[in-house]
Design a protein around this motif. Structure first.
Motif, mmCIF file in Angstrom:
data_model
loop_
_atom_site.group_PDB
_atom_site.id
_atom_site.type_symbol
_atom_site.label_atom_id
_atom_site.label_comp_id
_atom_site.label_asym_id
_atom_site.label_seq_id
_atom_site.Cartn_x
_atom_site.Cartn_y
_atom_site.Cartn_z
ATOM 1 N N TYR A 193 -69.976 -7.021 41.843
ATOM 2 C CA TYR A 193 -69.646 -7.115 40.405
ATOM 3 C C TYR A 193 -70.731 -7.861 39.631
ATOM 4 O O TYR A 193 -71.127 -8.964 40.012
ATOM 5 C CB TYR A 193 -68.296 -7.821 40.237
ATOM 6 N N LEU A 194 -71.202 -7.242 38.583
ATOM 7 C CA LEU A 194 -72.262 -7.756 37.704
ATOM 8 C C LEU A 194 -73.613 -7.861 38.408
ATOM 9 O O LEU A 194 -74.560 -8.418 37.864
ATOM 10 C CB LEU A 194 -71.892 -9.106 37.078
ATOM 11 N N ALA A 195 -73.692 -7.301 39.633
ATOM 12 C CA ALA A 195 -74.989 -7.191 40.308
ATOM 13 C C ALA A 195 -75.312 -5.694 40.394
ATOM 14 O O ALA A 195 -75.959 -5.158 39.503
ATOM 15 C CB ALA A 195 -74.922 -7.844 41.674
ATOM 16 N N ALA A 196 -74.766 -5.031 41.423
ATOM 17 C CA ALA A 196 -75.023 -3.592 41.561
ATOM 18 C C ALA A 196 -74.067 -2.752 40.720
ATOM 19 O O ALA A 196 -74.295 -1.564 40.512
ATOM 20 C CB ALA A 196 -74.914 -3.194 43.019
ATOM 21 N N CYS A 197 -72.967 -3.359 40.247
ATOM 22 C CA CYS A 197 -71.935 -2.602 39.519
ATOM 23 C C CYS A 197 -71.426 -3.439 38.349
ATOM 24 O O CYS A 197 -71.199 -4.639 38.501
ATOM 25 C CB CYS A 197 -70.788 -2.279 40.486
ATOM 26 N N SER A 198 -71.252 -2.799 37.197
ATOM 27 C CA SER A 198 -70.796 -3.549 36.008
ATOM 28 C C SER A 198 -69.281 -3.652 35.923
ATOM 29 O O SER A 198 -68.765 -4.185 34.933
ATOM 30 C CB SER A 198 -71.315 -2.873 34.740
ATOM 31 N N GLY A 199 -68.579 -3.108 36.917
ATOM 32 C CA GLY A 199 -67.113 -3.152 36.893
ATOM 33 C C GLY A 199 -66.569 -1.802 36.459
ATOM 34 O O GLY A 199 -67.235 -1.030 35.773
ATOM 35 N N ILE A 200 -65.339 -1.528 36.886
ATOM 36 C CA ILE A 200 -64.766 -0.192 36.693
ATOM 37 C C ILE A 200 -64.690 0.209 35.216
ATOM 38 O O ILE A 200 -64.962 1.357 34.870
ATOM 39 C CB ILE A 200 -63.382 -0.090 37.393
#
Ligand SMILES: [Fe+2]
Ligand SMILES: [Fe+2]
Length: 220
Positions: A193-200
């Protein structure tokens, strides 16, 4: 939806066998468990977690997000999940190579133990994110798209025997918890979360869905 229910049930078994492997690794380092039992864990994770579970996620569940739901392929959160699968398979391969030796020195067993710890941290966080965020989100979107079922398949004889082996290992090595990590639900608990992915929400929600959220917040 049957496939998602099956995948969740598989998570429950995998979750416990991961904890069981942690118990075995601690005992093996202490000289209280045969190193050879490590190979049994490798077989379970290779056949049941990799062959049955990850395979159906990657060939059935994940592709439905770009084939049927119009979401972009090769983007988070799916790409993050697939990267986890690859990292887990690589860690498993490292453990397997060490465990294939006839006799393991204590230093080598400690190396297996460290790999098992890393493996458990990635896999537990991965399953928590799938159970609490990804699966419910995909299921809801499929329902909205009028898709009630996805293809599934029965376990092969080899997968059945790996499942039984996992259950046996859980009995022999009661699963350990890890007090050094915090597990929980939602994107905020996911290491990506907030690294490779910004959240769903930022990755998948469209303008209309965000507008609905505002209405919900205003109404609450
Ligand atoms: Fe997965
Ligand atoms: Fe999974």
């Amino acid at each position: 939806m049957r496939l998602i229910e099956e995948l969740e049930r598989e998570h429950a078994r995998i979750d416990r066998v991961v904890g069981s492997m942690r118990t075995w690794a601690d005992r093996a380092v202490a000289g209280d468990a045969p190193a050879a039992d490590g190979g049994k864990f490798m077989r379970f994770f290779e056949v049941y977690a990799g062959g049955l579970h990850h395979e159906r996620e990657e060939t059935v569940l994940f592709p439905t997000t770009w084939n049927d739901l119009g979401l972009k392929a090769d983007t988070p959160p799916i790409v993050v999940c697939i990267d986890d699968h690859h990292e887990l398979a690589a860690l498993l391969q490292c453990m397997k190579s060490l465990l294939e030796k006839k006799a393991l020195a204590t230093a080598e067993l400690r190396e297996v133990q460290q790999l098992a710890i890393r493996y458990s941290h990635i896999l537990w966080a991965h399953m928590d994110a799938e159970n609490s965020v990804l699966f419910p989100e995909i299921e809801l979107r499929l329902r909205h798209a009028g898709i009630r079922e996805l293809p599934s398949r029965p376990m092969t004889a080899d997968e059945e025997s790996a499942a039984a082996l996992g259950d046996l290992l859980i009995e022999r090595y009661p699963p350990s918890d890890d007090g050094t990590i915090v597990r929980g639900e939602g994107c905020a608990m996911c290491p990506a979360y907030l690294a490779a992915c910004s959240g769903i929400e930022r990755e998948w929600w469209n303008e209309w869905e965000w507008e609905e959220l505002d209405e919900h917040v205003a109404a609450s």
